[in-house]
Design a protein around this motif. Structure first.
Motif, mmCIF file in Angstrom:
data_model
loop_
_atom_site.group_PDB
_atom_site.id
_atom_site.type_symbol
_atom_site.label_atom_id
_atom_site.label_comp_id
_atom_site.label_asym_id
_atom_site.label_seq_id
_atom_site.Cartn_x
_atom_site.Cartn_y
_atom_site.Cartn_z
ATOM 1 N N SER A 152 0.848 -1.075 0.086
ATOM 2 C CA SER A 152 -0.076 -0.024 -0.049
ATOM 3 C C SER A 152 0.798 1.380 -0.092
ATOM 4 O O SER A 152 0.253 2.262 -0.687
ATOM 5 N N GLU A 153 2.038 1.242 0.496
ATOM 6 C CA GLU A 153 2.935 2.101 0.506
ATOM 7 C C GLU A 153 3.949 2.577 -0.693
ATOM 8 O O GLU A 153 4.453 3.684 -0.662
ATOM 9 N N GLN A 154 4.174 1.535 -1.509
ATOM 10 C CA GLN A 154 5.006 1.566 -2.465
ATOM 11 C C GLN A 154 4.902 2.737 -3.380
ATOM 12 O O GLN A 154 3.975 3.217 -3.753
ATOM 13 N N LEU A 155 5.944 3.478 -3.794
ATOM 14 C CA LEU A 155 5.862 4.452 -4.726
ATOM 15 C C LEU A 155 5.855 3.983 -6.296
ATOM 16 O O LEU A 155 6.609 3.144 -6.518
ATOM 17 N N ASP A 164 17.374 19.823 -3.062
ATOM 18 C CA ASP A 164 16.647 20.030 -1.991
ATOM 19 C C ASP A 164 16.838 18.744 -0.768
ATOM 20 O O ASP A 164 16.333 18.818 0.158
ATOM 21 N N ASN A 165 17.537 17.800 -1.198
ATOM 22 C CA ASN A 165 17.639 16.499 -0.531
ATOM 23 C C ASN A 165 16.598 15.862 -0.352
ATOM 24 O O ASN A 165 15.995 15.365 0.771
ATOM 25 N N ILE A 166 15.504 15.919 -1.199
ATOM 26 C CA ILE A 166 14.105 15.340 -1.268
ATOM 27 C C ILE A 166 13.788 14.287 -2.047
ATOM 28 O O ILE A 166 14.419 14.308 -3.236
ATOM 29 N N ILE A 167 13.199 13.214 -1.721
ATOM 30 C CA ILE A 167 12.663 12.175 -2.381
ATOM 31 C C ILE A 167 11.186 12.318 -2.753
ATOM 32 O O ILE A 167 10.482 12.869 -1.920
ATOM 33 N N PHE A 168 11.058 12.460 -3.998
ATOM 34 C CA PHE A 168 9.505 12.561 -4.413
ATOM 35 C C PHE A 168 9.075 11.654 -5.073
ATOM 36 O O PHE A 168 9.731 10.974 -5.726
ATOM 37 N N GLY A 169 7.608 11.272 -4.701
ATOM 38 C CA GLY A 169 6.952 10.109 -5.428
ATOM 39 C C GLY A 169 5.684 10.353 -5.327
ATOM 40 O O GLY A 169 4.999 11.067 -4.962
ATOM 41 N N PHE A 170 4.934 9.378 -6.081
ATOM 42 C CA PHE A 170 3.575 9.483 -5.939
ATOM 43 C C PHE A 170 3.163 7.642 -5.582
ATOM 44 O O PHE A 170 3.726 6.895 -6.231
ATOM 45 N N ARG A 171 1.925 7.938 -5.293
ATOM 46 C CA ARG A 171 1.061 6.668 -5.021
ATOM 47 C C ARG A 171 -0.140 6.629 -5.782
ATOM 48 O O ARG A 171 -0.428 7.421 -6.609
ATOM 49 N N GLU A 173 -3.200 7.421 -5.363
ATOM 50 C CA GLU A 173 -4.100 8.824 -5.601
ATOM 51 C C GLU A 173 -3.418 10.087 -4.902
ATOM 52 O O GLU A 173 -3.985 11.063 -4.851
ATOM 53 N N TYR A 174 -2.236 10.037 -4.635
ATOM 54 C CA TYR A 174 -1.560 11.289 -4.294
ATOM 55 C C TYR A 174 -0.080 11.378 -4.391
ATOM 56 O O TYR A 174 0.635 10.449 -4.457
ATOM 57 N N MET A 175 0.499 12.614 -4.157
ATOM 58 C CA MET A 175 2.008 12.691 -4.301
ATOM 59 C C MET A 175 2.498 12.730 -3.077
ATOM 60 O O MET A 175 1.984 13.483 -2.026
ATOM 61 N N ILE A 176 3.908 12.660 -2.778
ATOM 62 C CA ILE A 176 4.432 12.707 -1.406
ATOM 63 C C ILE A 176 6.019 12.971 -1.590
ATOM 64 O O ILE A 176 6.611 12.720 -2.428
ATOM 65 N N SER A 177 6.569 13.452 -0.384
ATOM 66 C CA SER A 177 7.947 13.738 -0.561
ATOM 67 C C SER A 177 8.590 13.542 1.016
ATOM 68 O O SER A 177 7.835 13.247 1.960
ATOM 69 N N PHE A 178 9.741 13.007 0.954
ATOM 70 C CA PHE A 178 10.500 12.843 2.005
ATOM 71 C C PHE A 178 11.883 13.387 2.270
ATOM 72 O O PHE A 178 12.402 13.689 1.039
ATOM 73 N N SER A 180 15.409 12.966 2.400
ATOM 74 C CA SER A 180 16.409 11.650 2.139
ATOM 75 C C SER A 180 17.089 11.196 3.280
ATOM 76 O O SER A 180 17.342 9.962 3.284
ATOM 77 N N LEU A 181 17.580 11.833 4.078
ATOM 78 C CA LEU A 181 18.521 11.502 5.349
ATOM 79 C C LEU A 181 17.555 11.187 6.604
ATOM 80 O O LEU A 181 18.218 10.464 7.588
ATOM 81 N N THR A 182 16.465 11.580 6.786
ATOM 82 C CA THR A 182 15.605 11.319 8.033
ATOM 83 C C THR A 182 14.269 10.278 7.528
ATOM 84 O O THR A 182 13.881 9.852 8.545
ATOM 85 N N GLY A 183 13.916 10.316 6.486
ATOM 86 C CA GLY A 183 12.792 9.545 5.990
ATOM 87 C C GLY A 183 11.304 10.251 6.217
ATOM 88 O O GLY A 183 10.328 9.671 6.226
#
Length: 183
Positions: A152-155, A164-171, A173-178, A180-183
Protein backbone atom coordinates in the motif's frame (compact mmCIF):
# COMPACT_ATOMS: atom_id res chain seq x y z
CA UNK A 1 12.71 -2.91 -27.83
CA UNK A 2 13.17 -6.51 -26.66
CA UNK A 3 16.91 -6.92 -27.20
CA UNK A 4 17.56 -3.79 -29.25
CA UNK A 5 18.65 -0.45 -27.80
CA UNK A 6 17.80 2.51 -30.01
CA UNK A 7 19.27 5.94 -29.32
CA UNK A 8 17.56 8.97 -30.76
CA UNK A 9 18.52 12.59 -31.21
CA UNK A 10 15.55 14.35 -29.65
CA UNK A 11 16.07 17.65 -31.47
CA UNK A 12 16.14 16.12 -34.96
CA UNK A 13 13.84 13.20 -34.07
CA UNK A 14 16.24 10.84 -35.81
CA UNK A 15 17.62 7.51 -34.65
CA UNK A 16 21.40 7.87 -34.38
CA UNK A 17 22.41 4.45 -33.00
CA UNK A 18 20.97 0.96 -32.76
CA UNK A 19 22.61 -1.75 -30.66
CA UNK A 20 21.52 -5.39 -30.64
CA UNK A 21 22.14 -6.92 -27.23
CA UNK A 22 23.71 -10.35 -27.11
CA UNK A 23 20.75 -11.95 -25.27
CA UNK A 24 17.90 -14.26 -26.15
CA UNK A 25 14.39 -12.85 -26.58
CA UNK A 26 13.18 -14.93 -23.62
CA UNK A 27 15.72 -13.22 -21.34
CA UNK A 28 15.17 -9.64 -22.40
CA UNK A 29 12.91 -8.13 -19.75
CA UNK A 30 14.67 -4.82 -19.15
CA UNK A 31 14.73 -3.23 -15.72
CA UNK A 32 16.77 -0.09 -16.45
CA UNK A 33 18.80 1.57 -19.19
CA UNK A 34 21.42 4.31 -18.70
CA UNK A 35 23.77 6.32 -20.91
CA UNK A 36 26.93 8.11 -19.78
CA UNK A 37 26.94 11.90 -19.78
CA UNK A 38 29.72 11.61 -22.39
CA UNK A 39 27.28 9.66 -24.65
CA UNK A 40 29.87 6.93 -25.22
CA UNK A 41 28.44 3.94 -23.31
CA UNK A 42 25.04 2.41 -22.57
CA UNK A 43 24.26 -0.09 -19.81
CA UNK A 44 21.14 -2.24 -19.68
CA UNK A 45 19.95 -4.19 -16.65
CA UNK A 46 17.73 -7.08 -17.72
CA UNK A 47 16.38 -10.20 -16.08
CA UNK A 48 19.34 -12.10 -17.51
CA UNK A 49 22.06 -9.73 -16.31
CA UNK A 50 23.95 -6.56 -17.04
CA UNK A 51 25.00 -5.52 -20.57
CA UNK A 52 27.38 -2.64 -21.34
CA UNK A 53 28.07 -1.45 -24.90
CA UNK A 54 30.06 1.23 -26.69
CA UNK A 55 27.43 3.46 -28.31
CA UNK A 56 29.55 4.61 -31.25
CA UNK A 57 30.72 1.14 -32.34
CA UNK A 58 27.89 -1.01 -31.01
CA UNK A 59 30.52 -3.36 -29.56
CA UNK A 60 29.97 -5.12 -26.26
CA UNK A 61 32.24 -3.81 -23.49
CA UNK A 62 31.16 -6.39 -20.91
CA UNK A 63 28.30 -8.50 -19.65
CA UNK A 64 27.66 -9.75 -16.15
CA UNK A 65 24.94 -12.16 -15.11
CA UNK A 66 24.39 -10.77 -11.61
CA UNK A 67 22.73 -7.37 -11.79
CA UNK A 68 19.02 -7.48 -12.57
CA UNK A 69 17.35 -4.81 -10.41
CA UNK A 70 18.84 -1.70 -11.96
CA UNK A 71 22.09 -0.14 -13.11
CA UNK A 72 23.58 3.20 -14.08
CA UNK A 73 26.91 4.92 -14.59
CA UNK A 74 28.77 7.10 -12.12
CA UNK A 75 28.68 10.79 -12.99
CA UNK A 76 32.12 10.59 -14.62
CA UNK A 77 31.22 7.41 -16.53
CA UNK A 78 34.07 5.36 -15.09
CA UNK A 79 31.95 3.02 -12.96
CA UNK A 80 28.70 1.12 -13.23
CA UNK A 81 26.49 0.91 -10.13
CA UNK A 82 24.15 -2.08 -10.13
CA UNK A 83 21.81 -3.93 -7.74
CA UNK A 84 21.05 -7.63 -7.48
CA UNK A 85 19.12 -9.24 -4.61
CA UNK A 86 19.83 -6.43 -2.15
CA UNK A 87 23.53 -6.10 -2.97
CA UNK A 88 25.05 -3.07 -4.68
CA UNK A 89 27.85 -3.91 -7.09
CA UNK A 90 30.35 -1.46 -8.49
CA UNK A 91 32.05 -2.37 -11.78
CA UNK A 92 34.76 -0.70 -13.82
CA UNK A 93 32.86 0.65 -16.85
CA UNK A 94 35.76 0.08 -19.25
CA UNK A 95 36.42 -3.58 -18.39
CA UNK A 96 33.48 -4.86 -16.36
CA UNK A 97 35.84 -5.87 -13.56
CA UNK A 98 34.07 -5.92 -10.20
CA UNK A 99 35.51 -3.19 -7.98
CA UNK A 100 33.47 -3.97 -4.88
CA UNK A 101 30.07 -4.96 -3.56
CA UNK A 102 28.07 -3.94 -0.49
CA UNK A 103 25.46 -6.35 0.86
CA UNK A 104 22.14 -5.59 2.55
CA UNK A 105 21.79 -2.17 0.98
CA UNK A 106 18.22 -2.64 -0.26
CA UNK A 107 15.62 -5.35 0.30
CA UNK A 108 15.82 -8.38 -1.96
CA UNK A 109 12.47 -7.48 -3.55
CA UNK A 110 13.68 -4.07 -4.73
CA UNK A 111 13.50 -3.50 -8.46
CA UNK A 112 13.80 -0.66 -10.96
CA UNK A 113 16.44 0.97 -8.77
CA UNK A 114 17.62 4.49 -9.52
CA UNK A 115 21.03 5.73 -8.41
CA UNK A 116 22.21 9.20 -7.41
CA UNK A 117 25.54 10.61 -6.22
CA UNK A 118 24.62 13.26 -3.63
CA UNK A 119 28.31 14.00 -2.87
CA UNK A 120 30.73 13.15 -0.06
CA UNK A 121 31.37 9.65 -1.50
CA UNK A 122 27.73 8.68 -0.98
CA UNK A 123 25.39 6.74 -3.23
CA UNK A 124 21.61 6.94 -2.91
CA UNK A 125 19.64 3.96 -4.23
CA UNK A 126 15.92 4.70 -4.72
CA UNK A 127 13.26 2.10 -5.53
CA UNK A 128 9.52 1.39 -5.21
CA UNK A 129 9.76 0.33 -1.56
CA UNK A 130 12.14 2.96 -0.14
CA UNK A 131 15.77 4.01 -0.45
CA UNK A 132 19.23 3.62 1.03
CA UNK A 133 22.30 5.81 1.26
CA UNK A 134 25.74 4.19 1.44
CA UNK A 135 29.23 5.56 1.96
CA UNK A 136 31.27 4.25 -0.98
CA UNK A 137 34.57 4.53 0.90
CA UNK A 138 33.63 2.79 4.17
CA UNK A 139 30.78 0.62 2.71
CA UNK A 140 28.61 1.81 5.62
CA UNK A 141 24.86 2.03 5.11
CA UNK A 142 24.25 5.59 6.32
CA UNK A 143 20.46 5.47 6.06
CA UNK A 144 17.92 2.88 4.97
CA UNK A 145 14.19 3.50 4.59
CA UNK A 146 11.83 0.65 3.74
CA UNK A 147 8.10 1.30 3.81
CA UNK A 148 6.24 -0.78 6.42
CA UNK A 149 3.59 -2.02 4.01
CA UNK A 150 5.30 -2.30 0.65
CA UNK A 151 2.01 -3.03 -1.11
CA UNK A 152 0.00 0.00 0.00
CA UNK A 153 2.93 2.38 0.56
CA UNK A 154 5.05 1.58 -2.49
CA UNK A 155 5.90 4.45 -4.81
CA UNK A 156 4.51 4.07 -8.33
CA UNK A 157 6.95 6.70 -9.62
CA UNK A 158 9.86 8.40 -7.87
CA UNK A 159 12.84 10.70 -8.23
CA UNK A 160 15.39 12.57 -6.11
CA UNK A 161 16.18 16.28 -5.91
CA UNK A 162 19.83 16.72 -4.93
CA UNK A 163 19.35 20.46 -4.49
CA UNK A 164 16.62 19.99 -1.87
CA UNK A 165 17.74 16.56 -0.61
CA UNK A 166 14.17 15.37 -1.12
CA UNK A 167 12.69 12.12 -2.41
CA UNK A 168 9.54 12.76 -4.47
CA UNK A 169 7.09 10.05 -5.34
CA UNK A 170 3.49 9.24 -6.02
CA UNK A 171 1.14 6.54 -4.91
CA UNK A 172 -2.23 5.60 -6.39
CA UNK A 173 -4.03 8.79 -5.44
CA UNK A 174 -1.48 11.31 -4.17
CA UNK A 175 2.05 12.69 -4.31
CA UNK A 176 4.41 12.51 -1.36
CA UNK A 177 7.88 13.79 -0.46
CA UNK A 178 10.47 12.75 2.10
CA UNK A 179 13.70 14.13 3.50
CA UNK A 180 16.20 11.62 2.13
CA UNK A 181 18.36 11.59 5.30
CA UNK A 182 15.57 11.18 7.86
CA UNK A 183 12.71 9.51 5.99
Amino acid sequence: SYKTVMIWDVASRKKIHEINLNISLTSSETSTLAITDQLDKVVVSANSGLFCYNIQTGKEIFTNGTATSGATFSKDGSKVYAVNYGTVYIFDAASGKEIKYITGVVDNTSSDCKFYEPGDNRLLILHHYGWSIVNLVTNEIIFKKTFNDIYSEQLKGYDYSKKDNIIFGFRDEYMISFNSLTG
